[in-house]
Design a protein around this motif. Structure first.
Motif, mmCIF file in Angstrom:
data_model
loop_
_atom_site.group_PDB
_atom_site.id
_atom_site.type_symbol
_atom_site.label_atom_id
_atom_site.label_comp_id
_atom_site.label_asym_id
_atom_site.label_seq_id
_atom_site.Cartn_x
_atom_site.Cartn_y
_atom_site.Cartn_z
ATOM 1 N N GLU A 60 0.834 -1.204 0.000
ATOM 2 C CA GLU A 60 0.000 0.000 0.000
ATOM 3 C C GLU A 60 0.865 1.250 0.000
ATOM 4 O O GLU A 60 0.547 2.231 -0.663
ATOM 5 N N SER A 61 1.974 1.213 0.728
ATOM 6 C CA SER A 61 2.883 2.357 0.768
ATOM 7 C C SER A 61 3.501 2.602 -0.604
ATOM 8 O O SER A 61 3.565 3.749 -1.064
ATOM 9 N N SER A 62 3.921 1.523 -1.284
ATOM 10 C CA SER A 62 4.540 1.687 -2.600
ATOM 11 C C SER A 62 3.544 2.174 -3.644
ATOM 12 O O SER A 62 3.939 2.763 -4.648
ATOM 13 N N THR A 66 -0.752 5.404 1.400
ATOM 14 C CA THR A 66 -0.539 5.728 2.808
ATOM 15 C C THR A 66 0.025 7.130 2.925
ATOM 16 O O THR A 66 0.484 7.714 1.945
ATOM 17 N N LYS A 67 -0.034 7.667 4.128
ATOM 18 C CA LYS A 67 0.597 8.962 4.370
ATOM 19 C C LYS A 67 1.206 8.947 5.764
ATOM 20 O O LYS A 67 0.731 8.258 6.658
ATOM 21 N N LYS A 68 2.281 9.693 5.924
ATOM 22 C CA LYS A 68 2.945 9.760 7.218
ATOM 23 C C LYS A 68 2.184 10.698 8.132
ATOM 24 O O LYS A 68 1.788 11.802 7.726
#
Length: 74
Positions: A60-62, A66-68
């Protein structure tokens, strides 16, 4: 073998209108299936389960899904 409480619930349910009985049956079936799935999840080795969650999170991050955020933003 059915417990006394479940037997009592079915006896009470049989006096309800058919459409309500069907709704109760559908919900019970869904709950039973969910319970089986939960039991299967609990039976998996934790490392396998955690590895799967980690792979999903990295995927999902790639994909930019997602967000920090900081702990105070959760």
């Amino acid at each position: 073998m059915m417990t006394d409480l479940l037997t009592e619930a079915f006896k009470k349910a049989q006096n309800l209108p058919e459409d309500i009985q069907n709704e109760l049956a559908k919900q019970l079936i869904q709950d039973i299936e969910s319970e089986y799935q939960w039991q299967e999840t609990l039976e998996q080795p934790q490392s396998s389960f955690l590895d799967e969650l980690a792979r999903k999170a990295l995927n999902e991050s790639s994909q930019g899904k997602t967000k920090k955020i900081g702990f105070d933003e959760i």
